[in-house]
Write an enzyme that holds these catalytic residues in place. Structure first.
Site, short mmCIF file in Angstrom:
data_model
loop_
_atom_site.label_atom_id
_atom_site.label_comp_id
_atom_site.label_asym_id
_atom_site.label_seq_id
_atom_site.Cartn_x
_atom_site.Cartn_y
_atom_site.Cartn_z
N ASN A 67 0.80 -1.22 0.00
CA ASN A 67 0.00 0.00 0.00
C ASN A 67 0.83 1.27 0.00
O ASN A 67 0.36 2.32 -0.42
CB ASN A 67 -0.97 0.02 1.19
CG ASN A 67 -0.34 -0.45 2.47
OD1 ASN A 67 0.26 -1.52 2.53
ND2 ASN A 67 -0.46 0.34 3.51
N GLN A 94 -5.05 -3.76 -2.03
CA GLN A 94 -4.59 -2.74 -2.99
C GLN A 94 -4.62 -3.25 -4.43
O GLN A 94 -4.67 -2.46 -5.36
CB GLN A 94 -3.16 -2.31 -2.65
CG GLN A 94 -3.03 -1.55 -1.34
CD GLN A 94 -3.57 -0.13 -1.42
OE1 GLN A 94 -3.62 0.49 -2.48
NE2 GLN A 94 -3.98 0.39 -0.27
N SER A 153 -11.31 -5.21 -0.35
CA SER A 153 -12.07 -4.16 0.34
C SER A 153 -12.76 -3.25 -0.67
O SER A 153 -12.17 -2.93 -1.71
CB SER A 153 -11.09 -3.36 1.20
OG SER A 153 -11.77 -2.34 1.88
N GLY A 154 -13.97 -2.82 -0.33
CA GLY A 154 -14.76 -2.00 -1.26
C GLY A 154 -14.20 -0.61 -1.51
O GLY A 154 -14.22 -0.11 -2.63
N HIS A 155 -13.69 0.03 -0.44
CA HIS A 155 -13.40 1.46 -0.58
C HIS A 155 -12.13 1.77 -1.36
O HIS A 155 -11.84 2.93 -1.63
CB HIS A 155 -13.40 2.16 0.79
CG HIS A 155 -12.23 1.87 1.67
ND1 HIS A 155 -11.20 2.75 1.83
CD2 HIS A 155 -11.93 0.80 2.46
CE1 HIS A 155 -10.32 2.24 2.69
NE2 HIS A 155 -10.75 1.07 3.09
N THR A 160 -26.51 -9.55 10.05
CA THR A 160 -27.39 -9.17 8.94
C THR A 160 -26.56 -8.51 7.85
O THR A 160 -25.77 -7.60 8.13
CB THR A 160 -28.50 -8.23 9.44
OG1 THR A 160 -29.22 -8.92 10.46
CG2 THR A 160 -29.43 -7.81 8.32
N CYS A 179 3.37 11.80 11.70
CA CYS A 179 3.70 11.87 13.11
C CYS A 179 2.48 11.44 13.92
O CYS A 179 1.86 12.23 14.60
CB CYS A 179 4.06 13.32 13.39
SG CYS A 179 4.26 13.76 15.06
N1 PLP Z 1 -4.61 -4.27 3.72
C1 PLP Z 1 -4.07 -3.33 2.93
C2 PLP Z 1 -2.90 -3.67 2.07
C3 PLP Z 1 -4.59 -2.04 2.92
O1 PLP Z 1 -4.04 -1.09 2.15
C4 PLP Z 1 -5.70 -1.75 3.76
C5 PLP Z 1 -6.26 -0.39 3.84
O2 PLP Z 1 -5.55 0.59 3.84
C6 PLP Z 1 -6.23 -2.79 4.54
C7 PLP Z 1 -5.66 -4.04 4.50
C8 PLP Z 1 -7.41 -2.56 5.44
O3 PLP Z 1 -8.61 -2.52 4.70
P1 PLP Z 1 -9.91 -1.82 5.29
O4 PLP Z 1 -9.63 -0.36 5.31
O5 PLP Z 1 -11.00 -2.19 4.34
O6 PLP Z 1 -10.15 -2.40 6.64
#
Ligand code: PLP
Length: 389
Positions: free
Chosen positions: A155, A183, A203-205, A241, A328
């Site tokens: 990431n 990622q 992950s969706g976002h 749910t 920081c």
């Molecule tokens: N793993 C990696 C490599 C990520 O970049 C992130 C989010 O920054 C996560 C896990 C965590 O995912 P989430 O924000 O959906 O909990």
């Protein structure tokens, strides 16, 4: 450059929800609010939407829909994998996990918790690009190892790991292979069968979908212990749910990723190339991460003789959102574990900058960043006691 713009260049942190995704989600708040466990039509419609989303997520990674389980996001999927496999009968008494030093905290903190329970964890070093070497992984596998967890792409520096080689080795050694693909999902070509991946987090976002929803791929026959018990949703593996609007959004975001993959990857590569070439014109800057095996939109740098945090704050004054691995957060200016993990000395890591491009960035955004960044760097360096330029 005349006008101030707003440029969101932190797509590795999170992404804007695509309006097409939002359109798909809205009816499930307004009229399609049924509980997917109920027998009447409103409930059945929700259940159908759930299965449609499952199909769309599965298609991106060559999985079967029944191998996809919805969760609250990447963090939960990572926890589910590590804790679930550690406590699974399929670990057959083995108590050793292998991961890397530069994983997301969702993996690292969970491994530490498992160490407190008596499991042993090997944290593999990566090379200066942030890549895992398969021969080192091979040396680390012992008869006690039951799980290898290596992220698909990092990431912070964007480096993509050799998933196929890692998967082949794990299969040969009889060890389960998990990859945190939060990622990489939808951007990097991943086929769970070709790559022998047993579990995968997403992950969706990060894919222009909503926050607070994700999924885990669990290969048919792999049985991590259930972590969230209750009403037995998700085939008794993850109770609660179902978040139907969120899951519908994730499904649509996944469908769009697959549909637009080739065009979008080529577009992001082009924009990133321009951004990287431009930033490297600034004296005493370096690209971090692998020069070619990297996420198409993630551009990460170190810029000598300044603090990443000041850089991010001054860029914000210009309307540019970027991030640094030397935030920081705890009051001490510790560089991130990823930057130290790839061997950067602390004083270099302090000047880290990540600009991650996504679906809504265009050429004008890159031009704007390249017009503003040199000014910001000059300004910070003019105040720096260590800049000798
Ligand atoms: N793993 C990696 C490599 C990520 O970049 C992130 C989010 O920054 C996560 C896990 C965590 O995912 P989430 O924000 O959906 O909990």
């Amino acid at each position: 450059m005349d006008e101030k713009r707003f440029v969101y260049a932190d797509n590795a942190a999170t992404t804007r929800v695509d309006p097409r995704v939002l359109d798909k989600m809205l009816p499930y708040f307004e009229t399609g609010y049924g509980n997917a466990s109920q027998l009447y039509k409103l409930g059945r419609d929700a259940a159908m939407a759930l299965e449609e989303a499952r199909k769309n997520v599965a298609a991106v990674i060559g999985a079967q829909p029944k191998e996809i389980y919805f969760t609250s996001g990447g963090t939960e999927s990572d926890n589910f994998t590590l804790r679930g496999m550690a406590h699974s009968k399929q670990a057959r008494g083995r108590r050793h996990i292998i991961t890397t030093t530069i994983e997301h905290p969702a993996i690292l903190r969970t491994c530490e918790a498992l160490e407190k329970e008596g499991f042993s964890v090997t944290y593999l070093n990566v090379d200066n690009y942030g890549m895992v070497h398969v021969d080192e992984l091979e040396k680390a596998i012992t008869p006690d190892t039951f799980l290898v967890s290596v992220m698909a792409a990092n990431n912070e520096v964007g480096t993509i790991n050799p998933l196929k080689e890692i998967g082949a080795l794990c299969r040969e050694k009889g060890v389960y292979f998990h990859t945190d693909a939060v990622q990489a999902f939808g951007t990097v070509d991943i086929d769970v069968n070709e790559m022998n991946i047993d579990l995968l987090s997403l992950s969706g976002h990060k894919i222009n979908g909503p926050k607070g929803v994700g999924a885990i791929y669990i290969r048919a026959g792999v049985l991590p212990e259930t972590q969230i018990t209750g009403g037995g949703q998700e085939k008794k593996r993850r109770s609660g749910t179902e978040n139907i609007p969120g899951i519908v959004g994730l499904g649509e975001a996944a469908r769009l990723k697959l549909l637009e993959h080739d065009e979008e990857v080529a577009r992001l590569r082009h924009l990133s190339r321009k951004l990287i070439d431009g930033v490297l014109q600034i004296p005493a800057t370096r690209l971090t991460g692998h020069p070619t095996q990297r996420l198409p939109g993630t551009c990460s740098f170190t810029i000598d003789a300044l603090e990443g945090e000041s850089l991010v704050l001054l860029l914000d004054n210009y309307g540019i959102c970027g991030s640094t691995g030397s935030a920081c957060s705890t009051g001490s200016l510790e560089p991130s574990h990823v930057l130290t993990g790839i061997g950067l000395p602390a004083e270099v890591a302090h000047g880290s900058l990540r600009l991650s491009l996504g679906r809504f960035n265009d050429e004008a955004d890159v031009d704007y960043i390249l017009a503003c960044l040199p000014k910001v760097v000059d300004r910070l360096r003019s105040m720096s006691p260590v800049w000798k330029g």
